[in-house]
Design an enzyme around this catalytic site. Structure first.
Site, short mmCIF file in Angstrom:
data_model
loop_
_atom_site.label_atom_id
_atom_site.label_comp_id
_atom_site.label_asym_id
_atom_site.label_seq_id
_atom_site.Cartn_x
_atom_site.Cartn_y
_atom_site.Cartn_z
N TYR A 133 0.82 -1.21 0.00
CA TYR A 133 0.00 0.00 0.00
C TYR A 133 0.86 1.26 0.00
O TYR A 133 0.33 2.37 -0.11
CB TYR A 133 -0.95 0.00 1.20
CG TYR A 133 -2.17 -0.87 0.98
CD1 TYR A 133 -2.18 -1.87 0.02
CD2 TYR A 133 -3.31 -0.71 1.74
CE1 TYR A 133 -3.28 -2.67 -0.19
CE2 TYR A 133 -4.43 -1.51 1.55
CZ TYR A 133 -4.41 -2.49 0.59
OH TYR A 133 -5.51 -3.29 0.40
N LYS A 185 4.03 -14.25 3.72
CA LYS A 185 4.15 -15.02 2.48
C LYS A 185 5.63 -15.21 2.18
O LYS A 185 6.10 -15.01 1.04
CB LYS A 185 3.42 -14.30 1.33
CG LYS A 185 3.27 -15.13 0.05
CD LYS A 185 2.39 -16.36 0.22
CE LYS A 185 2.23 -17.10 -1.11
NZ LYS A 185 1.51 -18.37 -0.95
N ASP A 219 -2.17 -17.62 2.71
CA ASP A 219 -3.24 -18.39 2.07
C ASP A 219 -3.71 -19.53 2.97
O ASP A 219 -4.91 -19.82 3.04
CB ASP A 219 -2.82 -18.92 0.69
CG ASP A 219 -1.40 -19.41 0.64
OD1 ASP A 219 -0.56 -18.92 1.39
OD2 ASP A 219 -1.11 -20.29 -0.20
N ASP A 243 -5.50 -6.05 5.42
CA ASP A 243 -6.72 -5.50 4.85
C ASP A 243 -7.65 -6.62 4.42
O ASP A 243 -8.86 -6.62 4.72
CB ASP A 243 -6.37 -4.60 3.66
CG ASP A 243 -7.54 -3.76 3.19
OD1 ASP A 243 -8.57 -3.73 3.88
OD2 ASP A 243 -7.42 -3.13 2.13
#
Length: 348
Positions: A133, A185, A219, A243
């Site tokens: 972001y 991740k 995930d 988010d």
């Protein structure tokens, strides 16, 4: 890191109040009415932002509003609409950057039982200033196509990773939580989120024996939140993942209409409902004020008035759960005024 401000009973606290757009003024009035009946210590300085500010001042985030927040260091705001076009940047993002609101706190707990997911009590802590972001984006032309390739480059810093993870562990300690899960991740984004995981493990070692720690790939976390959300207590993660996961978690408790949010910095804190301005139902008197009211509960905790926060929480539970007084989005038939009056009666 920012600690809650301790205040004495009877002490007044200046705070900025931003009604916002769409249903914002309606739910803000509802919350202020309930807080007044509760005897909350806030002395409000009403300011404009969003479309309301643009129409009155020509600026969606006037300097007067920024000055007010800078002076009070505390704000409660309704949902804001960022004007489309005209080069206007997201107002929420601007506020976070202007006041260095590095921690986005999004607690989610079941208020109405009987859904697919029950007894949910998860707190998500989202890094608010970096990641994708804060990306530097540009296009690369190929042949006659000026936008043939889109390139985005986000960043995480060791300093900010350490600050947000420490905030999550300190929050867990203060609130009797047992475990913090670091979501990343790092198997693919080895530098960007690998740094977050590495720093997270370093910070977690400082709390060994007091707060448990584990980590999850984002995930896998998303899947587990749907299959077995009760394994999670406090989650800390980067901006983009936070988010997405915070909205997923809100879905477990009935949607964004039940989701409060807090943006915490070193010298400032802004509290809000996570949902948008819902212009399609504005002015109809049917908006659900609970998300903003729950944000006000967090705000009371933040200023050291846990006694009032507990009274407010009990009144909400008694109204919504025991008496079954709910707005239409929660399966009831109460309007905004009816729900407000019911909660106000129980806090007075």
């Amino acid at each position: 890191m920012t600690q809650p401000h301790a205040t004495r009973s009877g002490e007044t606290i200046p705070a900025t109040l931003i009604p916002g757009d769409g249903i914002g003024p309606e739910i803000v009035d509802s919350v202020v009415e309930i807080l007044d009946a509760l005897g909350a210590p806030f002395v409000w300085d009403r300011q404009l932002a969003g479309m309301a500010a643009l129409q009155e001042t020509g600026d969606p985030l006037p300097l007067k509003t920024l000055d007010s927040i800078r002076r009070t260091g505390l704000a409660l705001k309704g949902p804001l609409t960022t004007p489309v076009g005209g080069g206007f940047k997201s107002i929420n993002v601007t506020l976070r950057q202007e006041f260095e609101l590095y921690a986005n706190l999004r607690p989610a707990r079941t208020l109405i039982p009987g859904g697919r997911f029950d007894n949910i009590d998860i707190v998500l802590v989202r890094e608010n200033l970096e990641g994708f972001y804060a990306a530097m984006e540009h296009y690369m032309p190929i042949g006659h196509d000026p936008k043939a390739v889109a390139i985005s480059s986000g960043f995480n810093t060791r300093t900010e990773c350490r600050r947000i993870v420490r905030y999550a562990f300190d929050y867990a300690l203060r609130n009797g939580r047992k475990k913090v899960t670091i979501v990343h991740k790092a198997n693919i984004l080895k530098a960007l989120t690998g740094l977050f995981l590495d720093v997270g493990r370093e910070v977690a070692a400082e709390y060994e024996g007091r707060i448990a720690m584990n980590d999850r790939i984002v995930d896998a976390c998303a899947m587990q939140l749907v299959l077995d959300p009760w394994q999670y207590d406090v989650i800390v993660t980067t901006n983009l993942f936070g988010d997405i996961l915070s909205d997923l978690i809100a879905g477990l408790i009935g949607g964004l209409g039940m989701a409060p949010g807090a943006n915490i910095g070193t010298d400032c804190a802004i509290f809000e409902a996570v949902h948008g301005s819902a212009p399609d139902i504005a002015g109809r008197g049917v908006a659900n004020p609970l998300a903003l009211l729950l944000a006000a509960e967090i705000m009371l905790q933040h200023v050291g008035r846990g006694d009032l926060a507990n009274r407010l929480s009990a009144a909400i539970n008694e109204t919504v759960l025991v008496a079954g007084i709910r707005t239409r989005d929660l399966g009831g038939d109460a309007d905004t005024a009816g729900l407000t009056a019911a909660i106000r009666q129980r806090v007075a």
